[in-house]
Every structure is written in structure tokens, then in C-alpha cells.
Design an enzyme around this catalytic site. Sequence first.
Site, short mmCIF file in Angstrom:
data_model
loop_
_atom_site.label_atom_id
_atom_site.label_comp_id
_atom_site.label_asym_id
_atom_site.label_seq_id
_atom_site.Cartn_x
_atom_site.Cartn_y
_atom_site.Cartn_z
N CYS A 126 45.24 43.12 65.05
CA CYS A 126 45.37 42.02 66.01
C CYS A 126 45.84 42.56 67.38
CB CYS A 126 46.30 40.94 65.45
SG CYS A 126 46.22 39.38 66.35
N GLU A 140 47.41 42.61 56.25
CA GLU A 140 48.79 42.71 55.70
C GLU A 140 49.35 41.34 55.33
OE1 GLU A 140 48.12 42.39 58.76
OE2 GLU A 140 49.81 41.59 59.91
N HIS A 194 44.20 39.88 59.87
CA HIS A 194 45.47 40.44 59.39
C HIS A 194 45.42 40.75 57.89
CE1 HIS A 194 48.23 39.68 62.83
NE2 HIS A 194 47.37 38.72 63.13
#
Lengths: 230, 80
Positions: A96, A204, A202
Site C-alpha cells: 500500500c 498481512e 494488504h
Amino acid sequence: MIQGSLNLESLRVGVVQFPGSNCDVDCVDSLNRHYGIKSKYIWHTSSTIGDVDLIVLPGRFSFGDYFRSGALASHSPVMQSVKKFADAGGAVLGICNGFQILVETKILPGMLLHNEKLQFICKPVFIKSQSSRPLKIPIAHGEGRYFADQNVLNHLEKNNLVAYRYCDENGEVSRESNPNGSLQNIAGVYSENRKVLGMMPHPERACDLLLGGSADGKEILDDFLKRIAL
Amino acid sequence: MKYEVLVQLKGEVLDPEGRAIQETLKSQGFHGVASVQVAKRYVLDIPGDADQSEKIATEISQKYLANPVAQTFSVKRLPS
């Protein structure tokens, strides 16, 4: 904790913190809980990154996203070291805002512009690599529209450096499955040596079913970590 | 010396803000507006020799204020 015969636990990871980063803890947590990696934080004013195998540039609003997303962070002392590290073949994962910083630092080509519809988009989308199934991963950005000139796009396509594209749940890459107007539905790109990955979604945040309804992000991290650990 | 730097998207890059403004103008009856381009304006105050300060303003614009991948810039000296 161990992927195949690779011992990822011993991977030395540095997660860079800028004023306004807020996905740093998510990155450290995902790498620790799923791979046993103990990351260290690196503050943006540090001019050295120390002995690391991987640098993670986490997401959100470095320097409040003032000026251009990622542009102020790209001139911070730590990024000069990160650029040298990447130029020397070091592995970097930018997620990002981290992807925006990578293009502003010219570690990766292109630029991330305001979304086509000018809205901040925060929702799960589907992306896929050339070899993966559609993966459900959240995005959260206002400036995620990937742009590069035609020569760069041709180069990326010819050398298979487009890491991920936005698609629908069936894997179809189309105008409708493109959330932000990115050229050629590009959601993430690799460096020439594929040791640097920048992506707007994202992974994660999608490593645990309990935390977001998808664990597909782990496949992305698995793929990248295996590649850089080889 | 004061310098006005305008940074905007290159002509071939979609400018959604400009397009939104143009469409709103059209809805208000301004059908003759073919396009709107939005620019960001910076004013740099650089005291000292004019030639030198213009060079500095241009260098700052090239290196920092504009990203040449998708943006162009212009530098204009403002009357003092």
C-alpha cells in the site's frame, strides 16, 4: 513455522516505521505468528538498516499523505539505505503506502495516482498472479491507480513483472473487477530480479480467517518469502 | 524572488478530478467546456540572485514537486 525445507524463522526482517505508518504491527505480527520471524523496527530517520534479509515498508499514511502519497517518505534517510540495499539485490516488500514509497523512490517503475472515482476505497477485492487462483485481499487506499507509460507497461508485461492483477472471484480480469482504474488492472509489480514486490492490497491483513474472513494473504506471503529465501 | 510552480497531470493521463468538475459544469449548462485540468500550485520564496533562484526553483520542481512519470510542471517568476 517452516515452509518446506526452508527455514524462514532465521530470516532477518526490518520493518520501517514512518510517522503515520499503521500497518507496521500487522506486518510484524503476521510474519511472527505464521513464520516464526522476529522482525525489528527501523525508524525512518535512521540512515542505516543493519544486517537484514528483507525490508518491509508497511502501509497507511506516512507523513499524513501530504504532497503526494509516499513522496515525503521517499526522501527520508532510511530510504537512501533501502534503495542501496534493493539495488544490491536485497529483498523489499512494500504494501500500500509502502508500494507508493517504492515507486516514488524509483525502486519500482510507475506511479500511483488518485483512484479513478476519487474515493478512498476500503473493501476486500480479488487479485491473482499468473499462477494463483483468485485471492481475496483487502484494499484501503485513495491513491492506488497504477500508471506507467506504454514502454514501461510493455516491459512489465514482456518480462512477467506484473505480480498481481485485480480480478473477480472467478479470476476474470476486467474493467468491472478493477477497483481504482489501474492500467491493465495492475495491483502489484516486481523488480527485474523479483526480489522487490510492491502491491496496493494488504496480504498481512488477510492471514487469519478470524481477523478478516480471508487467509489468502498468507499465500502471497508464502510465495514471496519462499522466493527470496531461496 | 517568488516563483509559482504549477504541477499537473500530463495530457494523456486521466484526470478524474478535472473530469468530475467538467461534468458538473456541463450539468449546470456550461456545455462548451471541453475539459478541465486541475493543477497544484506552489509558491517558492527564494531570496537572492534571480538567475540562481530560478535555477533552484526549477531543480526543486524537477526533483520533488513533480513526478515526471505522470506529471508536468511550469515555473513562473511572480512580480515582486
